[in-house]
Design a protein around this motif. Structure first.
Motif, PDB file in Angstrom:
ATOM      1  N   PHE A  84      -5.955  26.031   1.252  1.00 38.83           N
ATOM      2  CA  PHE A  84      -5.834  25.541  -0.189  1.00 38.83           C
ATOM      3  C   PHE A  84      -5.010  24.257  -0.467  1.00 38.83           C
ATOM      4  N   THR A  85      -4.024  24.023   0.421  1.00 42.45           N
ATOM      5  CA  THR A  85      -3.277  22.645   0.354  1.00 42.45           C
ATOM      6  C   THR A  85      -4.101  21.898   1.083  1.00 42.45           C
ATOM      7  N   GLY A  86      -5.147  21.935   2.047  1.00 45.42           N
ATOM      8  CA  GLY A  86      -5.928  20.847   2.299  1.00 45.42           C
ATOM      9  C   GLY A  86      -6.932  20.439   1.219  1.00 45.42           C
ATOM     10  N   PHE A  87      -7.083  21.495   0.269  1.00 44.06           N
ATOM     11  CA  PHE A  87      -8.094  21.087  -0.772  1.00 44.06           C
ATOM     12  C   PHE A  87      -7.187  19.922  -1.530  1.00 44.06           C
ATOM     13  N   ALA A  88      -5.880  20.330  -1.822  1.00 45.35           N
ATOM     14  CA  ALA A  88      -4.987  19.325  -2.669  1.00 45.35           C
ATOM     15  C   ALA A  88      -4.733  18.248  -1.968  1.00 45.35           C
ATOM     16  N   ILE A  89      -4.853  18.046  -0.622  1.00 44.30           N
ATOM     17  CA  ILE A  89      -4.516  16.795  -0.026  1.00 44.30           C
ATOM     18  C   ILE A  89      -5.863  15.826  -0.104  1.00 44.30           C
ATOM     19  N   ALA A  90      -7.007  16.705  -0.153  1.00 48.63           N
ATOM     20  CA  ALA A  90      -8.186  15.940  -0.205  1.00 48.63           C
ATOM     21  C   ALA A  90      -8.493  15.526  -1.503  1.00 48.63           C
ATOM     22  N   GLY A  91      -7.924  16.185  -2.569  1.00 49.27           N
ATOM     23  CA  GLY A  91      -8.085  15.700  -3.836  1.00 49.27           C
ATOM     24  C   GLY A  91      -7.298  14.504  -4.207  1.00 49.27           C
ATOM     25  N   ASP A  92      -6.018  14.579  -3.698  1.00 51.26           N
ATOM     26  CA  ASP A  92      -4.884  13.292  -3.589  1.00 51.26           C
ATOM     27  C   ASP A  92      -5.732  12.130  -2.881  1.00 51.26           C
ATOM     28  N   PHE A  93      -6.484  12.207  -1.933  1.00 44.50           N
ATOM     29  CA  PHE A  93      -7.135  10.989  -1.562  1.00 44.50           C
ATOM     30  C   PHE A  93      -8.329  10.664  -2.195  1.00 44.50           C
ATOM     31  N   GLU A  94      -9.007  11.586  -2.917  1.00 44.18           N
ATOM     32  CA  GLU A  94     -10.220  11.429  -3.820  1.00 44.18           C
ATOM     33  C   GLU A  94      -9.677  10.918  -5.066  1.00 44.18           C
ATOM     34  N   PHE A  95      -8.697  11.032  -5.490  1.00 43.04           N
ATOM     35  CA  PHE A  95      -8.281  10.597  -6.872  1.00 43.04           C
ATOM     36  C   PHE A  95      -7.156   9.408  -6.768  1.00 43.04           C
ATOM     37  N   GLY A  96      -6.968   9.243  -5.505  1.00 43.24           N
ATOM     38  CA  GLY A  96      -6.264   7.859  -5.522  1.00 43.24           C
ATOM     39  C   GLY A  96      -4.663   8.104  -5.144  1.00 43.24           C
ATOM     40  N   PHE A  97      -4.217   9.469  -5.475  1.00 39.16           N
ATOM     41  CA  PHE A  97      -2.568   9.392  -5.613  1.00 39.16           C
ATOM     42  C   PHE A  97      -1.885   9.312  -3.884  1.00 39.16           C
ATOM     43  N   ALA A  98      -2.928   9.584  -3.195  1.00 41.96           N
ATOM     44  CA  ALA A  98      -2.309   9.412  -1.757  1.00 41.96           C
ATOM     45  C   ALA A  98      -1.850   8.110  -1.570  1.00 41.96           C
ATOM     46  N   ARG A  99      -2.288   7.219  -2.324  1.00 41.70           N
ATOM     47  CA  ARG A  99      -2.100   5.667  -1.947  1.00 41.70           C
ATOM     48  C   ARG A  99      -0.783   5.359  -2.492  1.00 41.70           C
ATOM     49  N   ARG A 100      -0.240   6.134  -3.332  1.00 40.78           N
ATOM     50  CA  ARG A 100       1.218   6.088  -3.903  1.00 40.78           C
ATOM     51  C   ARG A 100       2.081   6.437  -2.683  1.00 40.78           C
ATOM     52  N   LEU A 101       1.593   7.785  -2.160  1.00 41.40           N
ATOM     53  CA  LEU A 101       2.474   8.282  -1.107  1.00 41.40           C
ATOM     54  C   LEU A 101       2.441   7.321   0.232  1.00 41.40           C
ATOM     55  N   LEU A 102       1.178   6.890   0.597  1.00 37.51           N
ATOM     56  CA  LEU A 102       1.322   6.184   1.700  1.00 37.51           C
ATOM     57  C   LEU A 102       1.896   4.713   1.377  1.00 37.51           C
ATOM     58  N   LEU A 103       2.024   4.020   0.327  1.00 41.62           N
ATOM     59  CA  LEU A 103       2.711   2.810  -0.196  1.00 41.62           C
ATOM     60  C   LEU A 103       4.085   2.926  -0.094  1.00 41.62           C
ATOM     61  N   ALA A 104       4.558   4.275  -0.624  1.00 42.89           N
ATOM     62  CA  ALA A 104       5.894   4.306  -0.602  1.00 42.89           C
ATOM     63  C   ALA A 104       6.718   5.053   0.516  1.00 42.89           C
ATOM     64  N   ALA A 105       6.081   5.768   1.458  1.00 50.00           N
ATOM     65  CA  ALA A 105       6.652   6.576   2.424  1.00 50.00           C
ATOM     66  C   ALA A 105       6.862   5.483   3.632  1.00 50.00           C
TER      67      ALA A 105
ATOM     68  N   THR B  49      -7.065  -8.204   0.245  1.00 49.79           N
ATOM     69  CA  THR B  49      -6.125  -8.965   0.758  1.00 49.79           C
ATOM     70  C   THR B  49      -4.675  -8.311   0.455  1.00 49.79           C
ATOM     71  N   VAL B  50      -4.610  -7.666  -0.857  1.00 43.67           N
ATOM     72  CA  VAL B  50      -3.451  -7.046  -1.322  1.00 43.67           C
ATOM     73  C   VAL B  50      -3.336  -5.711  -0.269  1.00 43.67           C
ATOM     74  N   LYS B  51      -4.359  -5.047  -0.150  1.00 46.67           N
ATOM     75  CA  LYS B  51      -4.222  -3.669   0.687  1.00 46.67           C
ATOM     76  C   LYS B  51      -3.593  -4.006   2.029  1.00 46.67           C
ATOM     77  N   VAL B  52      -4.241  -5.218   2.586  1.00 47.93           N
ATOM     78  CA  VAL B  52      -3.771  -5.479   3.886  1.00 47.93           C
ATOM     79  C   VAL B  52      -2.104  -5.914   3.721  1.00 47.93           C
ATOM     80  N   LEU B  53      -1.832  -6.786   2.976  1.00 54.47           N
ATOM     81  CA  LEU B  53      -0.364  -7.198   2.734  1.00 54.47           C
ATOM     82  C   LEU B  53       0.602  -6.114   2.438  1.00 54.47           C
ATOM     83  N   THR B  54       0.038  -5.106   1.862  1.00 56.41           N
ATOM     84  CA  THR B  54       0.904  -3.890   1.583  1.00 56.41           C
ATOM     85  C   THR B  54       0.656  -2.837   2.556  1.00 56.41           C
ATOM     86  N   THR B  55       0.207  -3.092   3.710  1.00 53.20           N
ATOM     87  CA  THR B  55      -0.006  -2.127   4.762  1.00 53.20           C
ATOM     88  C   THR B  55      -0.971  -1.127   4.356  1.00 53.20           C
TER      89      THR B  55
END
Lengths: 262, 336
Positions: A84-105, B49-55
């Motif tokens: 079920f957690t895997g479903f949530a992770i997939a949802g985070d990627f599908e709906f874009g929230f994972a980007r926040r995590l990838l950018l901040a961590a 470009t932004v995606k590359v620059l922001t890793t």
């Protein structure tokens, strides 16, 4: 940054992701209810509907059929909680929230660790509900508190392993349509183990497959802990360590795949 | 503004499956404290470009450093130095504004006590204090953008990436966001890398503008420099008495060459020495006793620049077009 600083940042990321996972589960019944209702339903159906199985002459589990089934539900709910957690992770990627995590961590492994911790916390809530239901329905526990704690550890590692398995798929496919791919192998492994009767009462090809299935050892160990007669503990530990090591690599590969995809 | 480089990019390439080059060997440099506008139509390569620059995406080739750290090898250090608000706002509908702040603070490793204080301060700054305890799924588009901006600023980043931050916003929200971006750069010294497809946004906000088309930078410089490269301002004059057109044309002749006017009964002149001549023109018309019905100064726009560099207008350029057939892209650079 020092090694201690890196560890502290990773821990902070993991705890934050875990907090969100638990927060969302407890604020959204659509997430929490299935993970509670499925194990409860299985428990009531198997332990109640099949209770006369304990009258089979060679059924030799001393704590009774309710306890026999509780051990399975314990492992099953831990494994499915991870899915079920895997479903949530997939949802985070599908709906874009994972980007926040990838950018901040700073350390992205902390994200996966956070999902894993969140799954374990959520499963412990499910366990508390099912355990209460089992006690109310007359489950007998012959094992000591130490045995029960060992059972808890075993199931927590199953939860972590299944979360990492599902996370590996979720981060590779990054769509909720990947749900069946996460679920099916776990489902097959679980139900090709001796679910309803002890292994020596299982016949035919299912017996042959069950003997090779690592979940058979896990189930027998879990049942042994409840009965106060630890069984195949070393084999289960080896199976768990091996499976956990494999899925750590699998999840790490999934994370790299997600990083490459952006 | 210092001359330290906040962003340094050389020959950056990002290629996708099938050999599609979204970013095709771009070079750009952004000074610390500068607002850099990255202008181009949809699909030009801005967001990649932004995606590359922001890793978020690894580069396929070339080199890029952000805050002095290599985006390919020092991703964690880059992420610790930057704030990012992407085009698609990444919010969890189940979390409130305050909870988003708490989560972001944890992800950034901000101490717990400071997280709450800084979160409340930023929510207040973006005007979301009253909505801080409402789930983000109840927010309007403008509120979501403002929350996204506040989240990007939580850890006091040195460099802020804003990917089309005003797309879909109403005029009031857009102006408020411009004010905040300007304040961040001018008062706090934050470097801002802003992608946009709005000419006015780049013109108003950016210290320097890079124009990207089909993965390559076709022009770079200050908005004034870029516009001066392609055209001079024109003045358009309509006499109150239509019979005075020829006298007016004679009066305006010393200021530049006549060009086609946009209004009937008007005279237009391209100003050889720029808009500074306007006062002299008014004096000349007055001296010739010509009554004015309409007088307008037309400055060249960044769209004129895009048109000159690519052969297409920026508006509608994303539809594909045939730039190469009309006019091959040129690479001109104006020294900053």
């Amino acid at each position: 940054m020092t090694a201690a600083g890196t560890v502290a940042r990773t821990r902070s990321v993991a705890l934050s992701v875990a907090w969100r996972s638990v927060h969302n589960a407890f604020h959204n019944p659509a997430i929490l209810l299935p993970s509670v209702l499925f194990p409860l339903f299985f428990f009531m159906a198997f332990a109640g509907g099949l209770s006369s199985v304990q009258n089979v002459p060679e059924f030799d589990y001393r704590s009774g059929y309710t306890s026999f089934q509780f051990a399975f539900i314990c492992i099953q709910s831990a494994a499915f909680g991870g899915v079920f957690t895997g479903f949530a992770i997939a949802g985070d990627f599908e709906f874009g929230f994972a980007r926040r995590l990838l950018l901040a961590a700073p350390n992205r492994s902390g994200i996966v660790a956070g999902y894993m911790i969140g799954a374990m916390v959520r499963w412990m809530f499910v366990l508390a509900v099912v355990f209460s239901a089992a006690l109310i329905s007359g489950m007998r526990i012959d094992g000591s508190l130490g045995h029960l704690l060992a059972l808890l550890v075993l199931a927590l590692v199953v939860s972590a392993t299944s979360t990492l398995w599902a996370a590996g798929i979720a981060m590779r496919l990054r769509t909720m349509q990947a749900g069946p791919v996460m679920q099916m192998p776990i489902f097959i492994l679980l139900f090709l183990a001796p679910v309803y009767v002890p292994l020596h009462l299982v016949a035919g090809w299912v017996h042959d497959v069950a003997q090779l299935n690592p979940f058979t050892a896990l189930l027998e160990t879990a049942r042994g802990f409840i009965a106060g007669e630890p069984t195949k503990v070393a084999l289960s530990a080896v199976c768990l360590v091996a499976m956990f090591t494999l899925v750590v690599g699998w999840a790490r590969g999934g994370l790299h795949s997600a990083e490459r995809a952006g | 503004m210092t001359h330290e480089r906040a962003i340094d990019v050389a020959g950056l390439v990002r290629e996708f499956k099938g050999g599609v080059r979204a970013v095709d060997g771009i070079d750009l440099h952004v000074a610390a404290g500068e607002i850099y506008g990255f202008l181009g139509p949809n699909g030009a390569g801005k967001s990649t470009t932004v995606k590359v620059l922001t890793t978020l995406l690894p580069p396929s080739g070339g080199r890029a450093t952000v805050a002095g750290f290599d985006v390919a090898r020092e991703g964690a250090k880059v992420r610790a130095s930057i704030g990012v608000a992407l085009q698609d706002v990444a919010l969890d509908p189940m979390l409130t504004g305050r909870e988003h702040m708490r989560l972001q603070g944890g992800l950034q490793g901000i101490p717990r006590a400071e997280r709450a204080r800084r979160g409340a301060e930023l929510l207040d700054r973006v005007g979301l204090s009253d909505a801080a305890d409402r789930r983000s799924k109840t927010y309007s588009g403008g509120m979501k953008r403002r929350l996204d901006l506040a989240l990007a600023l939580l850890h006091n980043p040195r460099i802020l990436f804003l990917d089309e931050p005003t797309t879909g916003l109403d005029v009031q929200s857009r102006t408020a966001l411009w004010d905040e971006v300007e304040r961040l750069a001018r008062q706090e010294g934050t470097t801002v890398f802003l992608t946009t497809q709005y000419l006015e946004e780049a013109d108003v906000l950016a210290d320097r503008v890079g124009i990207i088309d089909r993965g390559t930078i076709v022009a770079e410089g200050t908005p004034a420099e870029l516009k001066a490269q392609v055209a001079k301002p024109t003045v358009e004059f309509t006499p109150r008495d239509a019979g005075q057109c020829s006298i007016a044309a004679a009066a305006l002749a010393p200021f530049g060459e006549p060009v086609a006017a946009r209004r009937d009964g008007s005279i237009a002149v391209r100003l050889e020495s720029g808009a500074d001549q306007l006062a002299d023109i008014v004096r000349a018309l007055d001296h010739a006793k010509i009554a004015v019905a309409h007088l307008a100064l037309h400055e060249p726009t960044l769209d004129d620049v895009f048109l000159a560099k690519t052969g297409r207008s920026l508006e509608g350029a994303a539809d594909g077009g045939t730039a190469e057939e009309i006019a091959p892209p040129r690479r001109d650079r104006v020294a900053a």
